[in-house]
Design an enzyme around this catalytic site. Structure first.
Site, PDB file in Angstrom:
ATOM      1  N   THR A  19       1.025  -1.217  -0.004  1.00 52.53           N
ATOM      2  CA  THR A  19       0.302  -0.059  -0.058  1.00 52.53           C
ATOM      3  C   THR A  19       0.710   1.208   0.104  1.00 52.53           C
ATOM      4  OG1 THR A  19      -0.097  -0.269   2.435  1.00 52.53           O
ATOM      5  CG2 THR A  19      -1.861  -1.157   0.942  1.00 52.53           C
ATOM      6  N   HIS A  21       3.621   1.746  -1.301  1.00 54.34           N
ATOM      7  CA  HIS A  21       4.126   1.979  -3.017  1.00 54.34           C
ATOM      8  C   HIS A  21       2.611   2.222  -3.901  1.00 54.34           C
ATOM      9  CE1 HIS A  21       8.286   0.307  -2.612  1.00 54.34           C
ATOM     10  NE2 HIS A  21       7.890   0.246  -1.443  1.00 54.34           N
ATOM     11  N   ASP A 128       7.855   0.607 -10.458  1.00 48.97           N
ATOM     12  CA  ASP A 128       8.198   0.625  -9.109  1.00 48.97           C
ATOM     13  C   ASP A 128       9.653  -0.202  -9.359  1.00 48.97           C
ATOM     14  OD1 ASP A 128       8.825  -0.503  -6.254  1.00 48.97           O
ATOM     15  OD2 ASP A 128       7.119   0.778  -6.194  1.00 48.97           O
TER      16      ASP A 128
END
Length: 217
Positions: A19, A21, A128
């Site tokens: 969460t 990220h 990411d």
């Protein structure tokens, strides 16, 4: 699914399944979508989409922004997790977090199959920092890959100092203090306080050497 505009810039966002990220990366994707001519797709799992789906639905229905999601199937049963457990946060038990990470590693083929799909058009990948393999995927597609870091710009300045000056390799022990080079104020640290991916070369250590966007200052 929304139809792509023929001349729009098509950007894929791939957040990590935590969460801390997901939320800042989705916020950034929504900022991208504010600009006309940008078509956004966020890749996530069914168990994580509830964190932000209402927000992007409002962006589309109320503001006409071109933003949508692509859903992956999380292999919960294969890693021994209950159906619906697909993310982790500070409260996730260690034994469960390790299984979530195991399932996360198994998502790579699904993501690659989607990105290399014959009907998909993509101009840029924002992924990411936990997806280092997307560098190679972007290279094969001939498009840029931008790294998303939920950490601060200040922390990146410190990391860059270690990369360039290597001061942490010049002390005699893990307990000796040294000054971080290049900062406007004196800041001392010991090698013992550094994360392993700075002290040792690994696949995540390479993640910072490409184009970066940060979640905060």
């Amino acid at each position: 699914m929304l139809s792509h505009e023929a001349n729009s810039l098509k950007v894929i966002f791939i957040p990590f399944i935590a969460t801390s990220h997901i939320i800042p990366m989705v916020d950034m994707a929504r900022l991208f979508a504010i600009h006309g001519g940008v078509d956004i797709t966020i890749i996530t799992t069914a168990g994580n989409i509830g964190i932000f789906q209402n927000s992007i639905d409002r962006d589309f229905s109320n503001h006409g922004r071109s933003i949508k999601t692509h859903i992956l199937e999380f292999p919960a049963e294969k890693v021994g997790l209950p159906i619906g457990i697909e993310t982790f946060n500070a409260d996730t038990p260690p034994y469960m977090a390790s299984k979530v990470l195991e399932g996360f590693e198994m998502l790579q083929p699904q993501i690659e199959n989607y990105l290399f799909g014959e009907t998909l058009e993509v101009d840029c990948i924002v992924s990411d920092s936990f997806y280092p393999w997307t560098v190679e995927v972007a290279s094969k597609l001939g498009i840029p890959r931008i790294v998303f870091c939920p950490t601060s710009i200040f922390s990146r300045c410190v990391e860059l100092s270690f990369e360039q000056d290597q001061t942490h390799t010049k002390v005699d022990s893990d307990y000796d203090k040294f000054t971080i080079f290049g900062l406007p104020h004196k800041l001392e640290i010991t090698r013992l306080q550094l994360p392993d991916w700075i002290k040792e070369t690994n696949r995540f250590g390479e993640r910072m050497k490409f184009n970066l966007v940060h979640g905060q200052f």
